[in-house]
Design an enzyme around this catalytic site. Structure first.
Site, PDB file in Angstrom:
ATOM      1  N   LYS A   1      16.448  -4.064 -35.438  1.00 15.73           N
ATOM      2  CA  LYS A   1      17.019  -3.719 -36.750  1.00 15.73           C
ATOM      3  C   LYS A   1      16.914  -4.918 -37.697  1.00 15.73           C
ATOM      4  CE  LYS A   1      17.924   0.529 -35.986  1.00 15.73           C
ATOM      5  NZ  LYS A   1      17.130   1.555 -36.640  1.00 15.73           N
TER       6      LYS A   1
ATOM      7  N   SER B   1      21.957  -1.034 -39.053  1.00 17.12           N
ATOM      8  CA  SER B   1      23.194  -0.938 -38.276  1.00 17.12           C
ATOM      9  C   SER B   1      24.079  -2.142 -38.534  1.00 17.12           C
ATOM     10  CB  SER B   1      22.812  -0.874 -36.799  1.00 17.12           C
ATOM     11  OG  SER B   1      23.912  -1.189 -35.982  1.00 17.12           O
TER      12      SER B   1
ATOM     13  N   TYR C   1      17.410  -4.101 -29.086  1.00 22.59           N
ATOM     14  CA  TYR C   1      17.615  -3.042 -30.078  1.00 22.59           C
ATOM     15  C   TYR C   1      18.140  -3.643 -31.389  1.00 22.59           C
ATOM     16  CZ  TYR C   1      20.372   0.238 -32.770  1.00 22.59           C
ATOM     17  OH  TYR C   1      20.934   0.926 -33.814  1.00 22.59           O
TER      18      TYR C   1
HETATM   19  N1  UFG Z   1      33.614   2.778 -25.024  1.00 21.39           N
HETATM   20  C1  UFG Z   1      34.435   3.026 -23.939  1.00 21.39           C
HETATM   21  N2  UFG Z   1      33.992   3.891 -22.981  1.00 21.39           N
HETATM   22  C2  UFG Z   1      32.794   4.523 -23.055  1.00 21.39           C
HETATM   23  C3  UFG Z   1      31.971   4.274 -24.183  1.00 21.39           C
HETATM   24  C4  UFG Z   1      32.410   3.394 -25.146  1.00 21.39           C
HETATM   25  O1  UFG Z   1      35.522   2.465 -23.827  1.00 21.39           O
HETATM   26  O2  UFG Z   1      32.452   5.277 -22.135  1.00 21.39           O
HETATM   27  C5  UFG Z   1      34.079   1.869 -26.073  1.00 21.39           C
HETATM   28  C6  UFG Z   1      33.191   0.661 -26.237  1.00 21.39           C
HETATM   29  O3  UFG Z   1      33.569  -0.356 -25.339  1.00 21.39           O
HETATM   30  C7  UFG Z   1      33.433   0.305 -27.697  1.00 21.39           C
HETATM   31  C8  UFG Z   1      33.708   1.641 -28.359  1.00 21.39           C
HETATM   32  O4  UFG Z   1      34.048   2.541 -27.318  1.00 21.39           O
HETATM   33  O5  UFG Z   1      34.575  -0.480 -27.786  1.00 21.39           O
HETATM   34  C9  UFG Z   1      32.517   2.188 -29.106  1.00 21.39           C
HETATM   35  O6  UFG Z   1      31.400   2.176 -28.240  1.00 21.39           O
HETATM   36  P1  UFG Z   1      30.033   2.914 -28.584  1.00 21.39           P
HETATM   37  O7  UFG Z   1      29.110   2.668 -27.445  1.00 21.39           O
HETATM   38  O8  UFG Z   1      30.283   4.306 -28.998  1.00 21.39           O
HETATM   39  O9  UFG Z   1      29.560   2.155 -29.888  1.00 21.39           O
HETATM   40  P2  UFG Z   1      29.220   0.593 -30.090  1.00 21.39           P
HETATM   41  O10 UFG Z   1      30.156   0.112 -31.144  1.00 21.39           O
HETATM   42  O11 UFG Z   1      29.147  -0.172 -28.853  1.00 21.39           O
HETATM   43  O12 UFG Z   1      27.735   0.724 -30.546  1.00 21.39           O
HETATM   44  C10 UFG Z   1      27.400   0.765 -31.850  1.00 21.39           C
HETATM   45  C11 UFG Z   1      26.139   1.613 -32.058  1.00 21.39           C
HETATM   46  C12 UFG Z   1      24.924   0.867 -31.639  1.00 21.39           C
HETATM   47  C13 UFG Z   1      24.953  -0.555 -32.104  1.00 21.39           C
HETATM   48  C14 UFG Z   1      26.191  -1.227 -31.621  1.00 21.39           C
HETATM   49  C15 UFG Z   1      26.251  -2.671 -31.964  1.00 21.39           C
HETATM   50  O13 UFG Z   1      26.206   2.830 -31.338  1.00 21.39           O
HETATM   51  O14 UFG Z   1      23.807   1.513 -32.196  1.00 21.39           O
HETATM   52  O15 UFG Z   1      27.268  -0.560 -32.221  1.00 21.39           O
HETATM   53  O16 UFG Z   1      27.351  -3.278 -31.416  1.00 21.39           O
HETATM   54  F1  UFG Z   1      23.910  -1.274 -31.662  1.00 21.39           F
END
Ligand code: UFG
Length: 346
Positions: free
Chosen positions: A157, A126, A153
């Site tokens: 990785k 990741s 998590y």
């Molecule tokens: N977000 C919202 N509302 C929500 C969900 C997400 O605003 O209900 C925003 C988050 O704040 C972020 C973006 O949407 O800015 C993406 O969020 P995700 O949770 O979809 O994805 P992330 O980038 O946080 O997570 C990803 C992978 C993980 C990994 C992580 C590391 O899904 O496996 O990046 O930062 F670990």
């Protein structure tokens, strides 16, 4: 044709990769304990491909069962290892579960590979390993420094990558390709497989589609005071089918003996950063649906902005993300509609 073991093959990325492998002519054995997936996914795969992958309900922590599985499918030439626990928040609450599941399953496979003369492994990693890259490393390429992990998590990785490095350094007779994914979204264009939500979604896209469907009242956007063009976080959203195809290419590179090194690392992203608001607005526009949202406080541990420099994968693997964000967001909505129809009582 050669047989590939896909661990976690009934999961989100695993099921899409199984489809691409089978369509490329490989036989596939899926190993999955269904802890975060559903057996019906096999029907979806079979409906798309026209034949069924072999399936074994095995927990990758079970060394003896894995050993027997390798005996049964003696023609396995390579492994794509997806099986892992992947919820960032849950990993903070249950770190030992994450270390046990994610590290031990990999160790079992790496120990069994030489025993059964399986030479190649693709490992699901990741972009989380880069943390928040410094400004001069955005977009982020594979040479960017690894940052201390923000969650157990993320740490699993990083440690898994090190375990593979150390095994190969110690002359294990295997080769590996580590794929660092950015943010996988979307679903197969057939809408027969996609991401299966498990409770209240943590990730953005399942939350968006469920809100559009009326399952959730409104989406919470976590912060609009970041140092980004519209104040919301920026990510590199990569279509899951494009991502799946990269695995087939990576595996073939190893089987064909084309690797420059016994271990290679590739970033898999589109090269384009999109904000949360851009995703929501594009989703609404291309699907002609409303997604009510409110801006709330920042989510702890969120990275401000990260997107990929996928040049190495483009040049060396000859792979490129092809689906447009519009196509991808349409496929997410089609999948949500399919799920809804399936869950309706007769
Ligand atoms: N977000 C919202 N509302 C929500 C969900 C997400 O605003 O209900 C925003 C988050 O704040 C972020 C973006 O949407 O800015 C993406 O969020 P995700 O949770 O979809 O994805 P992330 O980038 O946080 O997570 C990803 C992978 C993980 C990994 C992580 C590391 O899904 O496996 O990046 O930062 F670990």
């Amino acid at each position: 044709m050669a047989r590939i073991l896909v661990t976690g093959g009934t999961g989100y990325i695993g099921s899409h990769t199984t489809v691409e492998l089978m369509q490329a002519g490989y036989d596939v054995t899926i190993v999955d304990n269904l802890m975060n997936s559903n057996i019906d996914v096999l029907d979806g795969i079979a409906a798309i491909v026209g034949r069924r992958p072999d399936y074994e309900n095995i927990d990758c922590l079970d060394y003896v069962a894995l050993d027997k599985m390798f005996e049964k499918y003696a023609d396995i030439v390579g492994i794509i290892h997806f099986a892992a626990s992947k919820a960032v928040g849950e990993s903070v609450e249950k770190p030992l579960l994450y270390y046990r599941n994610n590290l031990n399953s990999l160790i079992n496979l790496l120990e069994l590979m030489p025993v059964h003369k399986v030479k190649h492994i693709v490992f699901s990693s990741s972009c989380t390993v880069y943390g928040q890259p410094d400004a001069d490393h955005l977009p982020v390429d594979e040479t960017a420094p690894i940052k201390p992990a923000l969650s157990p998590y993320g740490n699993t990785k990083q440690i898994c990558e090190e375990i593979i490095h150390d095994a190969i350094h110690a002359k294990s007779p295997i080769t590996a390709i580590i794929l660092r994914y950015f943010n996988p979204i979307g679903a197969h264009p057939s809408a027969l497989i996609g991401e299966l939500p498990n409770g209240i979604p943590n990730n953005l896209l399942p939350y968006v589609t469920q809100t559009a469907m009326g399952i959730r009242k409104e989406l919470s956007i976590f912060g609009n005071d970041y140092n980004t063009p519209d104040g919301t976080c920026v990510r590199d959203y990569i279509d899951v089918v494009d991502l799946a195809k990269a695995h087939v290419v990576a595996l073939k590179r190893m089987i064909d003996g084309k690797q420059d090194d016994k271990i290679e690392i590739f970033n898999l992203g589109t090269g384009r950063g999109l904000s949360v608001l851009e995703i929501v607005e594009t989703f609404k526009r291309v699907n002609n649906v409303d997604v009510p949202y409110k801006i709330v406080g920042r989510r702890e541990g969120d990275i401000e902005q990260v997107w990929a420099k996928p040049d190495k994968a483009n040049k060396v693997l000859g792979w490129k993300a092809e689906r447009t964000i519009e196509e991808t967001l349409r496929s997410s909505w089609q999948w949500q509609q399919h799920l809804n129809n399936m869950q309706k009582p007769d």
